[in-house]
Design an enzyme around this catalytic site. Structure first.
Site, short mmCIF file in Angstrom:
data_model
loop_
_atom_site.label_atom_id
_atom_site.label_comp_id
_atom_site.label_asym_id
_atom_site.label_seq_id
_atom_site.Cartn_x
_atom_site.Cartn_y
_atom_site.Cartn_z
N HIS A 35 4.42 1.27 -5.28
CA HIS A 35 3.73 2.58 -5.34
C HIS A 35 4.14 3.36 -6.59
CE1 HIS A 35 1.57 2.16 -1.54
NE2 HIS A 35 2.64 1.47 -1.16
N THR A 36 4.54 2.64 -7.61
CA THR A 36 4.84 3.26 -8.91
C THR A 36 3.72 2.98 -9.91
OG1 THR A 36 6.11 1.28 -9.36
CG2 THR A 36 7.36 3.24 -8.74
N ASP A 37 2.96 1.90 -9.72
CA ASP A 37 2.02 1.49 -10.79
C ASP A 37 0.95 2.54 -11.04
OD1 ASP A 37 0.59 0.83 -8.43
OD2 ASP A 37 -0.04 -1.16 -9.16
N SER A 68 -17.12 -20.10 -0.18
CA SER A 68 -15.68 -20.04 0.06
C SER A 68 -15.33 -20.96 1.22
CB SER A 68 -15.27 -18.60 0.41
OG SER A 68 -14.14 -18.60 1.26
N SER A 120 -1.12 -11.48 4.44
CA SER A 120 -1.49 -10.36 3.59
C SER A 120 -0.26 -9.86 2.86
CB SER A 120 -2.15 -9.26 4.42
OG SER A 120 -1.23 -8.67 5.27
N LEU A 122 0.25 -10.44 -0.32
CA LEU A 122 0.60 -11.34 -1.41
C LEU A 122 -0.51 -11.38 -2.47
CD1 LEU A 122 2.24 -14.18 0.73
CD2 LEU A 122 3.37 -12.28 -0.45
N SER A 123 -1.37 -10.37 -2.46
CA SER A 123 -2.39 -10.18 -3.50
C SER A 123 -3.45 -11.27 -3.54
CB SER A 123 -1.75 -10.05 -4.88
OG SER A 123 -1.13 -8.83 -4.98
N ASP A 169 -1.09 -5.91 -9.40
CA ASP A 169 -1.42 -7.20 -8.80
C ASP A 169 -2.28 -8.04 -9.74
OD1 ASP A 169 -0.17 -5.93 -6.74
OD2 ASP A 169 -1.93 -5.77 -5.45
N TYR A 218 -3.24 4.41 1.84
CA TYR A 218 -2.93 4.12 0.44
C TYR A 218 -3.48 5.24 -0.45
CZ TYR A 218 -2.56 1.45 -3.94
OH TYR A 218 -2.26 1.04 -5.22
C1 GLA Z 1 -1.09 -2.74 -3.73
C2 GLA Z 1 -1.85 -2.34 -4.98
C3 GLA Z 1 -0.95 -2.25 -6.20
C4 GLA Z 1 0.30 -1.42 -5.91
C5 GLA Z 1 0.94 -1.85 -4.61
C6 GLA Z 1 2.10 -0.96 -4.23
O1 GLA Z 1 -0.62 -4.05 -3.84
O2 GLA Z 1 -2.89 -3.26 -5.26
O3 GLA Z 1 -1.67 -1.73 -7.30
O4 GLA Z 1 -0.01 -0.05 -5.91
O5 GLA Z 1 0.02 -1.86 -3.54
O6 GLA Z 1 3.10 -1.08 -5.17
#
Ligand code: GLA
Length: 382
Positions: A35-37, A68, A120, A122-123, A169, A218
């Site tokens: 939560h810094t980006d 898919s 979930s 893991l992007s 991500d 979020y």
């Molecule tokens: C999700 C978002 C990122 C980031 C994280 C928390 O993964 O996609 O951009 O904000 O949450 O760090």
């Protein structure tokens, strides 16, 4: 890592001809800096050996047919509004739309998607975007740098999916380096590779719980940060210190949110330094402190990831453990000494049970991971 031959083979089966391009993009864990980006701050993620593979071939018309393995088929025309497509097709349509708008004329294409990213947190969305983007850019013989492709993926999240994500991500999925985490300055988008000490492994603690990012929590956190930055008269919380925060009169909940972000930026830079020096004890304790801040001040850890973290810390070899990514549910991570990692995983698997307030919907799983390279075009062997 997902078998790219499976994507190539599925393309042949589905469309009756070979794929022209196959691309692969990894998921990620974030070692520290959550939560810094979106506050222009610092993050320390690494790409992991779970990923998404996309096989594409061109079409003469301006139609797109996507298949898919997990989620079925989607179809649309280039030029249709991407928000008109539903399900996973929004990512495919969104990337085709945003690339076209950027000047990459992707035209019509057929494509298949295969992924092995578990659970979930893991992007999997970012990996899907970066794999599609890498494949399409290559299909039309173009080239985009990782930061530009990441921005295009982020635009899809903002304007098509409707989640105001940061850049972490997409950027780590596009630009990760084997053997290293990356200290990313989310203002300049510069990445500094920080080799992971050989004496540790990262363990993904997948709690088997799910909760969509679309959850308004979020967006609420992001708004709170923006309110505090405005009150402090700075462009982003990256520009503020804890002293600055002490001097301003703001809502007490907003103050705690900002306290997390400002302190997390400091911890993240300190953690990158510790990792670079091989100081694994310090890296672990900074990860622990990050988790407490995300729990107490930012209130995003989620009961199941929090329970996994607390259990992990009681097991021999664990140097530190924390939630990773947005939080709320899904996977957490632990930093574990390499010689104890086998026993650590066995003990987690034996003892972890998600708490009753957030039960697992899938079987919890524990994966030892090491950093891999970011998105790339690959040659199927088949
Ligand atoms: C999700 C978002 C990122 C980031 C994280 C928390 O993964 O996609 O951009 O904000 O949450 O760090």
């Amino acid at each position: 890592m997902v078998n790219v031959d499976v994507a190539a083979e599925l393309h042949l089966q589905t469309f009756g001809r070979s794929a022209s391009v196959v691309a692969l993009a990894p998921g990620r864990v974030n070692l520290i800096g959550d939560h810094t980006d979106y506050n222009d701050g610092f993050v320390l993620p690494m790409a992991i050996p779970f990923g998404t593979s996309v096989a594409v071939s061109p079409r003469a018309d301006r139609r797109v047919c996507g298949h898919s393995e997990r989620f079925g088929t989607t179809e649309f025309s280039i030029g249709d509004p991407p928000t008109a497509t539903g399900g996973w097709g929004r990512y495919l349509h969104g990337m085709a739309w945003a690339l076209t708008d950027h000047g990459v004329d992707v035209g019509g294409f057929d494509c298949v998607v295969v992924s092995d990213i578990p659970g979930s947190s893991l992007s999997s969305s970012a990996a899907l975007e970066m794999a599609i983007g890498t494949a399409l850019v290559s299909l039309v013989g173009d080239a985009l740098d990782a930061a530009t492709l990441a921005r295009i993926g982020q635009r899809v999240e903002h304007e098509v999916i409707g989640v105001p994500v940061g850049i972490m991500d997409q950027l780590i999925s596009a630009a990760g380096e084997a053997g290293a985490a990356s200290l990313i300055d989310c203002r300049s988008l510069e990445l500094q590779p920080i080799p992971l000490p050989e004496s540790v492994r990262v363990v993904v603690l997948d709690t088997g719980t799910r909760r969509g990012l679309v959850d308004s929590e979020y967006a609420k956190r992001r708004s709170a940060c923006e309110r505090v930055a405005a009150a402090l008269n700075v462009a982003a919380l990256r520009d503020a210190s804890l002293d600055d925060l002490g001097r301003v009169d703001i809502d007490p909940v907003d103050r705690r949110r900002a306290h997390h972000v400002i302190s997390e930026n400091e911890r993240t830079r300190a953690a990158a330094h510790a990792a670079a020096e091989g100081d694994i004890e310090r890296l672990g304790s900074l990860m622990d402190a990050s988790h407490e801040s995300l729990t107490d001040d930012y209130a995003v850890a989620g009961p199941a990831p929090d329970a996994a973290v607390r259990l992990a810390r009681t097991i021999d070899g664990c140097l530190g453990a924390r939630m990773t990514g947005a939080g709320f549910a899904g996977a957490a991570i632990a930093l574990v000494t390499v010689d104890q990692v086998g026993d650590f995983v066995a003990e987690m698997a034996e003892r972890f049970v998600a708490p009753p307030e957030q039960p697992s919907t899938d079987e919890p799983a524990f994966h030892v991971v090491w950093p891999v390279d970011g998105a790339r075009v690959v040659q199927p062997t088949a």
